[in-house]
Design a protein around this motif. Structure first.
Motif, PDB file in Angstrom:
ATOM      1  N   UNK A 106     -62.464 -63.292  23.358  1.00  0.00           N
ATOM      2  CA  UNK A 106     -62.399 -64.495  24.023  1.00  0.00           C
ATOM      3  C   UNK A 106     -62.090 -65.391  22.492  1.00  0.00           C
ATOM      4  N   UNK A 107     -63.031 -65.425  21.434  1.00  0.00           N
ATOM      5  CA  UNK A 107     -62.657 -66.334  20.788  1.00  0.00           C
ATOM      6  C   UNK A 107     -61.855 -65.954  20.350  1.00  0.00           C
ATOM      7  N   UNK A 108     -60.768 -65.397  20.366  1.00  0.00           N
ATOM      8  CA  UNK A 108     -59.868 -64.744  19.046  1.00  0.00           C
ATOM      9  C   UNK A 108     -58.190 -65.417  19.772  1.00  0.00           C
ATOM     10  N   UNK A 109     -58.455 -65.508  21.603  1.00  0.00           N
ATOM     11  CA  UNK A 109     -57.413 -65.731  22.270  1.00  0.00           C
ATOM     12  C   UNK A 109     -57.338 -67.554  22.938  1.00  0.00           C
ATOM     13  N   UNK A 110     -58.426 -68.317  22.468  1.00  0.00           N
ATOM     14  CA  UNK A 110     -58.594 -69.556  22.746  1.00  0.00           C
ATOM     15  C   UNK A 110     -58.161 -70.326  20.767  1.00  0.00           C
ATOM     16  N   UNK A 111     -58.085 -69.793  20.255  1.00  0.00           N
ATOM     17  CA  UNK A 111     -57.960 -69.905  19.073  1.00  0.00           C
ATOM     18  C   UNK A 111     -56.576 -69.440  17.785  1.00  0.00           C
ATOM     19  N   UNK A 112     -55.791 -70.123  18.124  1.00  0.00           N
ATOM     20  CA  UNK A 112     -54.495 -69.863  17.435  1.00  0.00           C
ATOM     21  C   UNK A 112     -54.444 -69.902  16.083  1.00  0.00           C
ATOM     22  N   UNK A 113     -54.852 -71.240  15.222  1.00  0.00           N
ATOM     23  CA  UNK A 113     -54.790 -71.667  14.740  1.00  0.00           C
ATOM     24  C   UNK A 113     -55.386 -70.483  13.457  1.00  0.00           C
ATOM     25  N   UNK A 114     -56.195 -69.860  13.362  1.00  0.00           N
ATOM     26  CA  UNK A 114     -57.307 -68.897  13.104  1.00  0.00           C
ATOM     27  C   UNK A 114     -56.753 -67.355  13.394  1.00  0.00           C
ATOM     28  N   UNK A 115     -56.687 -67.577  14.496  1.00  0.00           N
ATOM     29  CA  UNK A 115     -56.212 -65.354  14.613  1.00  0.00           C
ATOM     30  C   UNK A 115     -54.596 -65.724  14.990  1.00  0.00           C
ATOM     31  N   UNK A 116     -53.573 -65.362  14.132  1.00  0.00           N
ATOM     32  CA  UNK A 116     -52.225 -65.331  14.266  1.00  0.00           C
ATOM     33  C   UNK A 116     -51.825 -64.623  15.236  1.00  0.00           C
ATOM     34  N   UNK A 117     -50.789 -65.272  16.292  1.00  0.00           N
ATOM     35  CA  UNK A 117     -49.799 -63.701  17.226  1.00  0.00           C
ATOM     36  C   UNK A 117     -48.750 -63.602  16.238  1.00  0.00           C
ATOM     37  N   UNK A 118     -47.795 -64.224  14.774  1.00  0.00           N
ATOM     38  CA  UNK A 118     -46.889 -64.535  14.307  1.00  0.00           C
ATOM     39  C   UNK A 118     -47.587 -63.533  12.516  1.00  0.00           C
ATOM     40  N   UNK A 119     -47.876 -62.025  13.369  1.00  0.00           N
ATOM     41  CA  UNK A 119     -48.498 -60.861  12.546  1.00  0.00           C
ATOM     42  C   UNK A 119     -46.951 -60.176  12.234  1.00  0.00           C
ATOM     43  N   UNK A 120     -47.785 -60.132  10.829  1.00  0.00           N
ATOM     44  CA  UNK A 120     -46.992 -59.688   9.401  1.00  0.00           C
ATOM     45  C   UNK A 120     -46.605 -58.499   9.792  1.00  0.00           C
ATOM     46  N   UNK A 121     -45.082 -57.590   9.131  1.00  0.00           N
ATOM     47  CA  UNK A 121     -44.902 -56.099   9.823  1.00  0.00           C
ATOM     48  C   UNK A 121     -45.245 -55.284  10.772  1.00  0.00           C
ATOM     49  N   UNK A 122     -45.064 -56.824  11.683  1.00  0.00           N
ATOM     50  CA  UNK A 122     -45.033 -56.686  13.855  1.00  0.00           C
ATOM     51  C   UNK A 122     -44.635 -55.241  14.402  1.00  0.00           C
TER      52      UNK A 122
END
Length: 399
Positions: free
Chosen positions: A58-74
């Motif tokens: 849940x913490x990750x879901x609410x904090x896109x500045x710290x936990x980016x969806x734009x993963x390297x080598x996705x």
């Protein structure tokens, strides 16, 4: 579970006992052990930290500045292109807005409900023709979800069989942690077919806009590469989520006759069955994130650039959030789950899944297949961990 450590951070557990085949077969005992030993642990088999507690996910879901969806080598970028699902705001927002009102409750009521009802009857008729012993997953749930999605998206030049093939092969690519070259080849072939289908339809929807998703995005300001990537992403999640929650809900109800009896007495409880089924077995079981800075999560210090697996399938069975979480229990205290994600990336198709499955398909199945029950000849079987759902769901009824 072994550990690695340094002088500045708590020891980071290393779950080197986990294998991909074990995750595919039944991930839930693995998740229980991970949550008990460390809610964040490095898993060499999948080359990322797996996050298994509700609070940490849940913490990750609410904090896109710290936990980016734009993963390297996705893996998803490789299989489908760079869709909004792998972008953060502000890049994510205009692509999400391009979907407009196509998937919202008003459009579902005015446009899509009648189509869902027609498709329910169409594939129920095919189940009738097959007769008792039919596989409800391949004979109903899969074609039903695929045809609904085909019409919503506006793929006039494809069949529901095409949608199923495209979805499965590209999804296999997004979960190809074993780096199987055959999986990549099939994903690429489907990706190219989808590109060709979209390119073929773009002139039509520019001249003849309608209520479909392709019409909405073609007539937006998005570049063609964004349109292609987002349509592929939608073919994936938009098919497997309603398909798999439908199968899971049927399986769970048939395995819990007391809860089924209560539901048949009060059909409004099919909504509760849907919500509990999607918590109990999250169809999208894991998705990636990447840290943008050094951060403490779940008691361990993660470096900037850490590759994470946000395991919704584990978070939704966290005993710190849900009492007796391993059981399917429609009477449990209502608490929020994470099956549809959260924050900026909350599932755009959530209302479609609820309407097509809970409001229409589930009640019709149990009404028109009297005495519906699991087959005694072949067992029902589920599989998967990045995406999880039924693999076989043979049923019988009072013909």
């Amino acid at each position: 579970m072994s550990t690695t450590s340094n002088t500045t951070a708590p020891a980071v557990p290393v779950a080197d006992w986990i294998t991909i085949p074990d995750l595919y077969d039944d991930p839930f005992p693995i998740y229980r052990r991970l949550r008990a030993e460390s809610p964040v642990a490095w898993v060499p088999a999948v080359n990322r930290y797996m996050v298994t507690s509700f609070d940490a996910c849940h913490t990750i879901e609410q904090d896109q500045e710290t936990y980016s969806a734009n993963e390297t080598d996705s893996l998803m970028k490789r299989a489908m292109g760079h869709s909004m699902l792998r972008k953060d705001d502000p890049e994510h927002e205009p692509e999400r807005k391009s979907y407009g009102s196509v998937l919202r409750p008003k459009a579902i009521k005015e446009t899509w409900t009648a189509i869902f009802e027609q498709n329910t009857q169409r594939y129920l008729d095919e189940i009738f023709e097959t007769g008792p012993g039919a596989d409800l997953h391949f004979g109903f749930a899969a074609p039903y979800a695929a045809e609904n999605l085909r019409q919503i998206m506006g793929f006039r030049n494809a069949t529901q069989q095409d949608m199923q093939r495209w979805s499965q092969t590209m999804i296999d690519g997004t979960g190809n942690y074993a780096d199987d070259p055959d999986v990549w080849a099939k994903a690429l072939a489907s990706s190219q077919e989808v590109d060709a289908a979209i390119d073929d339809l773009m002139p039509h929807y520019r001249k003849h806009p309608d209520a479909t998703l392709l019409s909405a995005v073609v007539n937006s300001d998005l570049p063609v590469e964004a349109i292609r990537a987002n349509m592929k992403m939608t073919i994936g999640g938009g098919l497997n989520e309603p398909r798999d929650v439908l199968g899971t809900a049927v399986w769970a109800l048939l395995a819990n006759p007391d809860q089924l009896a209560e539901t048949l007495e009060d059909p409004s409880r099919f909504q509760t069955a849907f919500d509990e089924a999607i918590r109990w077995v999250a169809p999208i079981g894991m998705y990636p994130r990447q840290t943008t800075r050094e951060v403490e999560l779940g008691g361990v210090l993660l470096p900037a650039g850490a590759r994470l697996g946000v395991v919704l399938g584990a978070a939704n069975r966290d005993p710190q959030q849900f009492e007796d979480p391993e059981s399917f229990n429609m009477g449990r205290e209502k608490k929020p789950h994470l099956a549809f994600g959260g924050g900026a990336h909350y599932c755009a198709g959530a209302w479609v899944a609820k309407a097509s499955v809970a409001s229409i398909a589930l009640p019709a199945l149990f009404k028109q297949l009297p005495g519906l029950r699991l087959s005694e000849d072949r067992p029902a079987r589920a599989g998967g961990w990045v995406f999880r759902g039924m693999l076989d769901l043979p049923v019988t009824w009072n013909a």
